[in-house]
Write an enzyme that holds these catalytic residues in place. Structure first.
Site, PDB file in Angstrom:
ATOM      1  N   TYR A 164     -15.115   7.373  -7.814  1.00  0.00           N
ATOM      2  CA  TYR A 164     -14.816   7.455  -6.380  1.00  0.00           C
ATOM      3  C   TYR A 164     -15.802   8.353  -5.639  1.00  0.00           C
ATOM      4  O   TYR A 164     -16.984   8.055  -5.612  1.00  0.00           O
ATOM      5  CB  TYR A 164     -13.365   7.945  -6.276  1.00  0.00           C
ATOM      6  CG  TYR A 164     -12.551   7.331  -5.157  1.00  0.00           C
ATOM      7  CD1 TYR A 164     -12.650   6.005  -4.824  1.00  0.00           C
ATOM      8  CD2 TYR A 164     -11.654   8.111  -4.453  1.00  0.00           C
ATOM      9  CE1 TYR A 164     -11.868   5.467  -3.808  1.00  0.00           C
ATOM     10  CE2 TYR A 164     -10.865   7.583  -3.441  1.00  0.00           C
ATOM     11  CZ  TYR A 164     -10.984   6.260  -3.130  1.00  0.00           C
ATOM     12  OH  TYR A 164     -10.211   5.748  -2.122  1.00  0.00           O
ATOM     13  N   GLY A 171     -12.356  11.357   4.529  1.00  0.00           N
ATOM     14  CA  GLY A 171     -12.888  10.054   4.145  1.00  0.00           C
ATOM     15  C   GLY A 171     -13.483  10.081   2.747  1.00  0.00           C
ATOM     16  O   GLY A 171     -13.805   9.047   2.182  1.00  0.00           O
ATOM     17  N   ASP A 192     -12.149  11.369  -0.224  1.00  0.00           N
ATOM     18  CA  ASP A 192     -10.878  11.900  -0.708  1.00  0.00           C
ATOM     19  C   ASP A 192     -10.931  12.882  -1.876  1.00  0.00           C
ATOM     20  O   ASP A 192     -10.382  13.962  -1.807  1.00  0.00           O
ATOM     21  CB  ASP A 192      -9.963  10.735  -1.092  1.00  0.00           C
ATOM     22  CG  ASP A 192      -9.907   9.649  -0.025  1.00  0.00           C
ATOM     23  OD1 ASP A 192     -10.547   9.810   1.031  1.00  0.00           O
ATOM     24  OD2 ASP A 192      -9.236   8.633  -0.236  1.00  0.00           O
ATOM     25  N   TYR A 234       0.849  -1.198   0.000  1.00  0.00           N
ATOM     26  CA  TYR A 234       0.000   0.000   0.000  1.00  0.00           C
ATOM     27  C   TYR A 234       0.879   1.239   0.000  1.00  0.00           C
ATOM     28  O   TYR A 234       1.890   1.300   0.699  1.00  0.00           O
ATOM     29  CB  TYR A 234      -0.917   0.019   1.248  1.00  0.00           C
ATOM     30  CG  TYR A 234      -1.820   1.241   1.277  1.00  0.00           C
ATOM     31  CD1 TYR A 234      -2.986   1.285   0.525  1.00  0.00           C
ATOM     32  CD2 TYR A 234      -1.475   2.365   2.040  1.00  0.00           C
ATOM     33  CE1 TYR A 234      -3.789   2.420   0.519  1.00  0.00           C
ATOM     34  CE2 TYR A 234      -2.280   3.500   2.044  1.00  0.00           C
ATOM     35  CZ  TYR A 234      -3.443   3.523   1.276  1.00  0.00           C
ATOM     36  OH  TYR A 234      -4.239   4.644   1.278  1.00  0.00           O
ATOM     37  N   GLU A 241     -17.063  -1.719  -3.255  1.00  0.00           N
ATOM     38  CA  GLU A 241     -16.708  -0.529  -2.465  1.00  0.00           C
ATOM     39  C   GLU A 241     -17.722   0.601  -2.708  1.00  0.00           C
ATOM     40  O   GLU A 241     -18.126   1.295  -1.786  1.00  0.00           O
ATOM     41  CB  GLU A 241     -15.293  -0.095  -2.859  1.00  0.00           C
ATOM     42  CG  GLU A 241     -14.677   0.985  -1.995  1.00  0.00           C
ATOM     43  CD  GLU A 241     -13.255   1.331  -2.443  1.00  0.00           C
ATOM     44  OE1 GLU A 241     -12.786   0.788  -3.475  1.00  0.00           O
ATOM     45  OE2 GLU A 241     -12.609   2.146  -1.765  1.00  0.00           O
ATOM     46  N   ARG A 256     -10.734   5.866  -9.721  1.00  0.00           N
ATOM     47  CA  ARG A 256      -9.885   6.314  -8.603  1.00  0.00           C
ATOM     48  C   ARG A 256      -9.543   7.796  -8.774  1.00  0.00           C
ATOM     49  O   ARG A 256      -9.762   8.375  -9.833  1.00  0.00           O
ATOM     50  CB  ARG A 256      -8.579   5.493  -8.593  1.00  0.00           C
ATOM     51  CG  ARG A 256      -8.737   4.016  -8.301  1.00  0.00           C
ATOM     52  CD  ARG A 256      -8.949   3.688  -6.851  1.00  0.00           C
ATOM     53  NE  ARG A 256      -7.956   4.277  -5.961  1.00  0.00           N
ATOM     54  CZ  ARG A 256      -8.041   4.241  -4.624  1.00  0.00           C
ATOM     55  NH1 ARG A 256      -9.054   3.651  -4.037  1.00  0.00           N
ATOM     56  NH2 ARG A 256      -7.110   4.815  -3.882  1.00  0.00           N
TER      57      ARG A 256
HETATM   58  C1  9WN Z   1      -6.971   6.705   1.837  1.00  0.00           C
HETATM   59  C2  9WN Z   1     -10.272   2.527   3.357  1.00  0.00           C
HETATM   60  C3  9WN Z   1     -10.303   3.972   2.892  1.00  0.00           C
HETATM   61  C4  9WN Z   1     -11.574   4.707   3.317  1.00  0.00           C
HETATM   62  C5  9WN Z   1     -11.701   6.074   2.659  1.00  0.00           C
HETATM   63  C6  9WN Z   1     -11.568   5.894   1.146  1.00  0.00           C
HETATM   64  C7  9WN Z   1     -10.245   5.208   0.818  1.00  0.00           C
HETATM   65  C8  9WN Z   1      -7.804   5.621   1.153  1.00  0.00           C
HETATM   66  C9  9WN Z   1      -7.261   5.379  -0.239  1.00  0.00           C
HETATM   67  O1  9WN Z   1     -10.169   3.963   1.466  1.00  0.00           O
HETATM   68  O2  9WN Z   1      -9.172   6.068   1.178  1.00  0.00           O
HETATM   69  O3  9WN Z   1      -7.339   6.784   3.190  1.00  0.00           O
HETATM   70  O4  9WN Z   1      -6.180   4.793  -0.344  1.00  0.00           O
HETATM   71  O5  9WN Z   1      -7.896   5.765  -1.229  1.00  0.00           O
HETATM   72  O6  9WN Z   1     -11.688   7.110   0.484  1.00  0.00           O
HETATM   73  O7  9WN Z   1     -12.934   6.662   2.987  1.00  0.00           O
HETATM   74  O8  9WN Z   1     -11.585   4.865   4.704  1.00  0.00           O
HETATM   75  O9  9WN Z   1     -11.452   1.877   2.976  1.00  0.00           O
END
Ligand code: 9WN
Length: 426
Positions: free
Chosen positions: A355, A170, A172, A85, A399, A205
């Site tokens: 997204y 949350g 993004d 990641y 998702e 994304r």
């Molecule tokens: C960055 C895990 C998270 C959620 C977020 C969502 C996404 C992460 C990413 O995934 O964000 O934190 O890598 O895109 O936007 O709401 O908590 O599910």
């Protein structure tokens, strides 16, 4: 017609399959660590399958809480390879601030929905929770978490919490962040390697330019030792979702305090203060929605974000009727479809597949469902409930889904989609 028994079994398989011993990953490939607000929604579903695991989910997250009270948005799984990641533990370097021996985490936060989840988790099995001292142990940590937000993140002078990075919202890549993000100088794409595109389609994304800006903001925060001051944060926004969840969580903290014999009065007062400040500063009466406030420019942002109607979750909110009207109006059409898009369907920035710029997210749907029930909009709440269950089933716990076609998008076997499903079926 939904086969509820089979749907519950399928959702349970997803949720239990993503359990990693002490906590649950949002999705195996794309998100192989623990995320803060995911764990809260996960606990809300998991409590129906194993109240013990739901308690552990929250306990493990708060086990990584920082001494200043912040709850980090990612807690890294030490056995997952660093390249799984981006940005990983080696980017955030939390040990430089916290010292060795603590879990490696990010330094950002996510919306504070945890006290709400803790109270729901308690209610699933009060005897077990009392035997384990679940709430007496968690309560001071929840109080410290909220105190961090109120004392260290109130940059606008309105008594409202600011987020300092789009990841903290949350949501993004919401169009609500386009204006403040446009002022940030992106890190060139060649200087880091995204891993998300190994698991999800680029069209679903955030863009390369978004990522460059996310990385710049996060690296600046890190390089200042995660100090909170407006001089450090080029992005500082009072967001209705974060503040509404804080208010709803303060209300849950009042219930928790009463249960463990502490005084709930300060929490009740906090709900009233936060919701008054939100209505005063963030509510747009003409549009019937809450907007974010950009602390640096002094401008209101993002009237089209679904975050503007999530304050329905705040008990006693004085403008709830206006929000219900907006929710069922032509911009969100919740009364017809039951599926809240993440952005105004009629806005030119709406993007059905990308997204947080249009697709339906199940955690947001769940919050709106709760908010509608709280404000006695039972029929609309029921439409939302059915639509979420059917979308989760048809798309297979994706998702997010396209709000027009229902097509599944992003990660598969996504934990909070399954968790919300289990809770809606309970
Ligand atoms: C960055 C895990 C998270 C959620 C977020 C969502 C996404 C992460 C990413 O995934 O964000 O934190 O890598 O895109 O936007 O709401 O908590 O599910």
């Amino acid at each position: 017609m939904i086969d509820q028994v089979s749907l519950r079994a399928k959702a349970s398989r997803v949720l239990l399959g993503n359990w990693r011993g002490q906590s649950t990953v949002p999705a195996g490939g794309l998100y192989p660590h623990q995320w803060s607000w995911d764990s809260a929604f996960i606990a809300v579903g998991l409590r129906h399958l194993s109240a013990l695991r739901a308690q552990r989910e929250l306990e493990s997250l708060f086990g990584a809480q920082w001494p200043d009270g912040r709850v980090p948005h990612i807690v890294f799984d030490p056995v997952t390879p660093p390249e799984a990641y981006f940005p990983g533990a080696d980017f955030w370097r939390s040990a430089e601030v916290l010292g060795a021996g603590r879990p490696a985490t990010s330094g950002l936060i996510q919306p504070p929905v945890h006290a709400l989840a803790a109270w729901q988790t308690f209610r699933a099995d009060p005897d077990l929770a009392r035997r384990r001292g679940f709430l007496p142990r968690l309560y001071p940590r929840l109080v410290a978490w909220h105190r961090y937000l109120i004392e260290r993140r109130c940059f606008g002078g309105h008594g409202l919490v600011s987020i300092v990075h789009p990841w903290e919202s949350g949501m993004d890549n919401s169009p609500a962040w386009d204006a403040p993000l446009s002022r940030i100088n992106p890190v060139p794409a060649g200087e880091f390697q995204r891993r998300d595109l190994d698991h999800a389609a680029a069209a679903e994304r955030p863009t390369a330019a978004d990522y460059g800006r996310y990385v710049r903001l996060a690296a600046t925060y890190r390089d200042h030792g995660y100090a909170d001051s407006l001089a450090v944060h080029a992005f500082a926004v009072e967001d209705p979702l974060t503040n509404a969840l804080l208010a709803a969580s303060e209300s849950a903290l009042a219930d928790i305090a009463a249960e463990i014999g502490a005084d709930p009065a300060a929490h009740r007062a906090a709900v009233a203060e936060l919701s008054a400040a939100m209505v005063d500063v963030l509510f747009d009466e003409g549009e019937g929605t809450f907007r974010s406030f950009d602390v640096h420019s002094g401008q209101s942002l993002g009237g089209g974000s679904v975050a503007g109607i999530v304050p329905l979750v705040v008990p006693g909110l004085s403008v709830a009727d206006a929000l219900v009207k907006t929710a069922v109006g032509r911009r969100f059409r919740i009364g017809e479809t039951g599926l809240p898009p993440s952005f105004d369907l009629t806005d030119e920035l709406f993007d059905a597949n990308r997204y947080w710029r249009g697709p339906v997210w199940f955690n947001i749907g769940w919050l709106i469902w709760r908010g509608l029930l709280l404000h006695a909009a039972h029929d609309i709440a029921d439409t939302v409930r059915h639509a979420l269950l059917s979308a989760a089933d048809t798309a297979g716990f994706r998702e997010y889904v396209n709000p027009i076609t229902g097509q599944g998008l992003g990660a598969r076997d996504f934990s909070w989609t399954a968790a919300v499903t289990v809770d809606l079926l309970a």
